[in-house]
Design a protein around this motif. Structure first.
Motif, PDB file in Angstrom:
ATOM      1  N   LEU A  81      -9.597   6.156   0.688  1.00 21.81           N
ATOM      2  CA  LEU A  81      -9.684   5.524   2.103  1.00 21.81           C
ATOM      3  C   LEU A  81     -11.061   5.820   2.699  1.00 21.81           C
ATOM      4  CD1 LEU A  81      -8.198   4.483   4.764  1.00 21.81           C
ATOM      5  CD2 LEU A  81      -7.672   6.719   5.253  1.00 21.81           C
TER       6      LEU A  81
ATOM      7  N   ILE B 135      -9.076  -4.293   1.742  1.00 21.00           N
ATOM      8  CA  ILE B 135      -8.057  -3.734   0.718  1.00 21.00           C
ATOM      9  C   ILE B 135      -8.500  -4.453  -0.667  1.00 21.00           C
ATOM     10  CG2 ILE B 135      -5.932  -3.288  -0.267  1.00 21.00           C
ATOM     11  CD1 ILE B 135      -6.428  -3.913   3.667  1.00 21.00           C
TER      12      ILE B 135
ATOM     13  N   ILE C 101       0.906  -1.169   0.175  1.00 22.91           N
ATOM     14  CA  ILE C 101       0.002  -0.036  -0.053  1.00 22.91           C
ATOM     15  C   ILE C 101       0.839   1.303  -0.135  1.00 22.91           C
ATOM     16  CG2 ILE C 101      -1.661   1.265   1.308  1.00 22.91           C
ATOM     17  CD1 ILE C 101      -2.927  -1.498   2.289  1.00 22.91           C
TER      18      ILE C 101
ATOM     19  N   TRP D 217     -10.339  -4.536   8.064  1.00 22.53           N
ATOM     20  CA  TRP D 217      -9.816  -3.842   6.936  1.00 22.53           C
ATOM     21  C   TRP D 217     -10.272  -4.748   5.749  1.00 22.53           C
ATOM     22  CZ3 TRP D 217      -8.198   1.079   6.783  1.00 22.53           C
ATOM     23  CH2 TRP D 217      -7.804   1.671   8.171  1.00 22.53           C
TER      24      TRP D 217
ATOM     25  N   VAL E 115      -5.982  12.007   9.889  1.00 26.08           N
ATOM     26  CA  VAL E 115      -6.653  11.997   8.549  1.00 26.08           C
ATOM     27  C   VAL E 115      -7.690  13.392   8.565  1.00 26.08           C
ATOM     28  CG1 VAL E 115      -8.301  10.838   6.990  1.00 26.08           C
ATOM     29  CG2 VAL E 115      -6.708   9.448   8.139  1.00 26.08           C
TER      30      VAL E 115
ATOM     31  N   LEU F   8     -13.503   5.210   6.184  1.00 28.49           N
ATOM     32  CA  LEU F   8     -13.177   4.795   7.671  1.00 28.49           C
ATOM     33  C   LEU F   8     -14.460   5.063   8.152  1.00 28.49           C
ATOM     34  CD1 LEU F   8      -9.906   6.599   8.480  1.00 28.49           C
ATOM     35  CD2 LEU F   8     -10.433   4.344   8.079  1.00 28.49           C
TER      36      LEU F   8
ATOM     37  N   VAL G  90      -9.686   0.247   1.872  1.00 26.48           N
ATOM     38  CA  VAL G  90      -8.698   0.973   1.101  1.00 26.48           C
ATOM     39  C   VAL G  90      -8.746   0.574  -0.210  1.00 26.48           C
ATOM     40  CG1 VAL G  90      -6.200   1.339   0.860  1.00 26.48           C
ATOM     41  CG2 VAL G  90      -6.888   1.053   3.135  1.00 26.48           C
TER      42      VAL G  90
ATOM     43  N   VAL H 168      -3.294   0.471   8.338  1.00 25.90           N
ATOM     44  CA  VAL H 168      -3.597  -0.754   8.144  1.00 25.90           C
ATOM     45  C   VAL H 168      -2.457  -1.536   8.908  1.00 25.90           C
ATOM     46  CG1 VAL H 168      -3.294  -2.646   6.509  1.00 25.90           C
ATOM     47  CG2 VAL H 168      -4.298  -0.766   5.890  1.00 25.90           C
TER      48      VAL H 168
ATOM     49  N   ALA I  57      -2.186   5.533   4.499  1.00 18.73           N
ATOM     50  CA  ALA I  57      -3.259   4.255   4.650  1.00 18.73           C
ATOM     51  C   ALA I  57      -2.421   3.066   5.148  1.00 18.73           C
ATOM     52  CB  ALA I  57      -3.796   3.876   3.241  1.00 18.73           C
TER      53      ALA I  57
ATOM     54  N   GLY J  16     -12.662  -0.199   8.241  1.00 17.61           N
ATOM     55  CA  GLY J  16     -11.963   0.529   7.313  1.00 17.61           C
ATOM     56  C   GLY J  16     -11.575  -0.372   6.072  1.00 17.61           C
TER      57      GLY J  16
END
Length: 480
Positions: free
Chosen positions: A96, A242, A88, A240, A155, A98, A114, A148, A144, A112
């Motif tokens: 991103l 991704i 990443i 998470w 942010v 959240l 990504v 992670v 990010a 979250g």
């Protein structure tokens, strides 16, 4: 870094570590990486945003190459979160999302997401409530990566605390048009999922009213924010997710006629690729030319269990599998000029985990059984009910004059008997002058009950629809 809970609708604020040496992923058990501390002049693998010069440390270069090999080659795997964070960090910007829960003066990530190489522009969204906050931004990849990897970050002026997660991520590489976790894309993608170590708190209970849409619950807000969907079970959502979109080479369109199959390929990396059409009885392979098209002659209709694969010498880039057509999920990239052949493929495997035959739905008892199957497909594994096909797999059809009446009756039956109403589509398929109605049901992340007086949950076991057991129900609700 800010320690308050303010939210600035301004340009992204660079944290101090992008300017000064202050941090290393070698801390807190994420794995020592030797030279790789955050300081100007180190490489992108070290999360520096500066260009890499000829003095790039050998140990860091080896780690970067090893990470790329591990992440890019496997289709299903469990990989270290630190390796995923390295990948990443090498991306200039990512999308991103959240879902945050209030924690003292800061905000903790409940869930979250990504997205890497997102094809469309990232939305700029902020939904703020008393104890819940939802934000979507385009941020530098290193930011990010830190979150992670388990590190606190800012942010847009909000101090974000990462969730407590497992140290590994489950990876899955998916072809275009394949649905997984409420997402389907025209091109291939890779998804990584990192699990919570404990169930996250949703903080605010009851109605959410604030600087964003009003929701009945935090679960409803999470479903709307991430999936643009109605309230679903968020307990099964990973800490998470991704997603990396892969558009260098992908199957854009497939046209199937009685005599040929024509495939159209798109992408920026078509050089050296070929397209392969394989079945249990035949195999052909064509290079992809400058026009991005290839044609295969069909001696008969397309055989069952055929694979159309866009590939390099040793790796698939995208594919379509014509086995049972992945019942319940309509592939918009495939155009049939011989609809009967599509139906033949659906029928070829007989009734099973994803396919149910119904000669008609005139009888009340038959409709009740069909609705139980709809609930099972929606709750568990997707599937297609073919109305107008008998138990032996013969097409008996539905009279053309009854088509509208049958479709309306089924729509009303699903709306009345299955709760909540599941995602599904109905379409007519013509085969040798006979009309068959395909009810394509897509599974989602919640249970669907069937029945008015005594609602029950159902699952599909082989070719049968059965009441769900207590362990199955618990698993479906995230308790397994």
């Amino acid at each position: 870094m800010s320690t308050g809970k303010g939210l600035m609708a301004t340009q992204f604020v660079k944290p101090d570590w992008l300017l000064y040496n202050s941090f290393s992923f070698g801390m807190d058990g994420l794995g020592a990486i030797g030279c790789c501390t955050f300081r100007p002049g180190t490489c992108s693998t070290c999360y520096s945003l500066l260009n890499v010069g000829p003095g790039r440390p050998a140990a860091c270069q080896a780690r970067s190459q090893a990470t790329r090999r591990e992440i890019h080659v496997v289709d299903h795997d469990s990989i270290d979160v630190a390796d995923l964070a390295f990948m990443i960090a090498e991306v200039p910007t990512v999308s991103l999302r959240l879902a945050l829960v209030s924690r003292d003066l800061d905000w903790e990530v409940a869930w979250g997401e990504v997205v890497i190489d997102r094809p469309e522009k990232t939305a700029f969204r902020t939904w703020r409530y008393a104890s819940n906050l939802y934000i979507e931004r385009e941020v530098p990849g290193p930011i990010a990566a830190l979150l992670v990897g388990g590190k606190q970050e800012d942010v847009d002026g909000v101090t974000v605390l990462p969730p407590k997660t497992t140290s590994n991520a489950l990876a899955e590489r998916l072809p275009g048009q394949q649905r997984r976790h409420d997402l389907v894309t025209p091109w291939p993608r890779t998804e990584w999922r990192i699990s919570h170590l404990q169930t996250p708190a949703t903080a605010q209970q009851g109605l959410l009213v604030g600087d964003g849409p009003t929701f009945l619950s935090a679960d409803a807000a999470v479903s709307a924010f991430f999936d643009a969907a109605a309230s679903r079970m968020v307990s099964s959502r990973p800490a998470w997710r991704i997603v990396r979109h892969e558009q260098k080479a992908w199957i854009h369109r497939v046209k199937i006629t009685p005599t040929k199959l024509v495939v159209r390929v798109k992408g920026s990396g078509l050089a050296g690729t070929s397209i392969e059409l394989s079945s249990p009885t035949s195999h052909e392979q064509r290079p992809i030319g400058k026009q991005g098209t290839a044609t295969f002659r069909l001696r008969e209709s397309l055989p069952a269990h055929t694979i159309l694969c866009l590939r390099t010498s040793d790796r698939w880039l995208d594919y379509r599998y014509f086995g049972d057509l992945t019942p319940g999920t309509r592939d918009d990239s495939i155009e049939w000029e011989q609809p009967g052949a599509e139906l033949e493929l659906l029928i070829a495997g007989g009734e099973g985990q994803h396919v149910e035959f119904k000669e008609s739905l005139r009888e009340e008892s038959t409709r009740r059984k069909a609705m139980r199957t709809v609930a099972a497909f929606a709750s568990w594994n997707s599937g297609t009910i073919l109305v107008g096909v008998n138990d032996e797999g013969s097409v008996v059809g539905i009279p053309p004059a009854d088509r509208d009446k049958v479709a309306v009756a089924i729509t009303n039956a699903i709306r009345t008997n299955v709760t909540p109403e599941p995602p599904y589509a109905m379409r007519w398929i013509e085969h040798e002058g006979r009309h068959v109605l395909a009810i394509e049901v897509v599974a989602d992340t919640q249970w669907h009950a069937c029945g008015l007086q005594e609602p029950r949950f159902y699952v599909r076991r082989g070719a049968s629809t059965m009441p769900a057991t207590l362990p199955e129900i618990a698993m479906g609700f995230g308790g397994g």
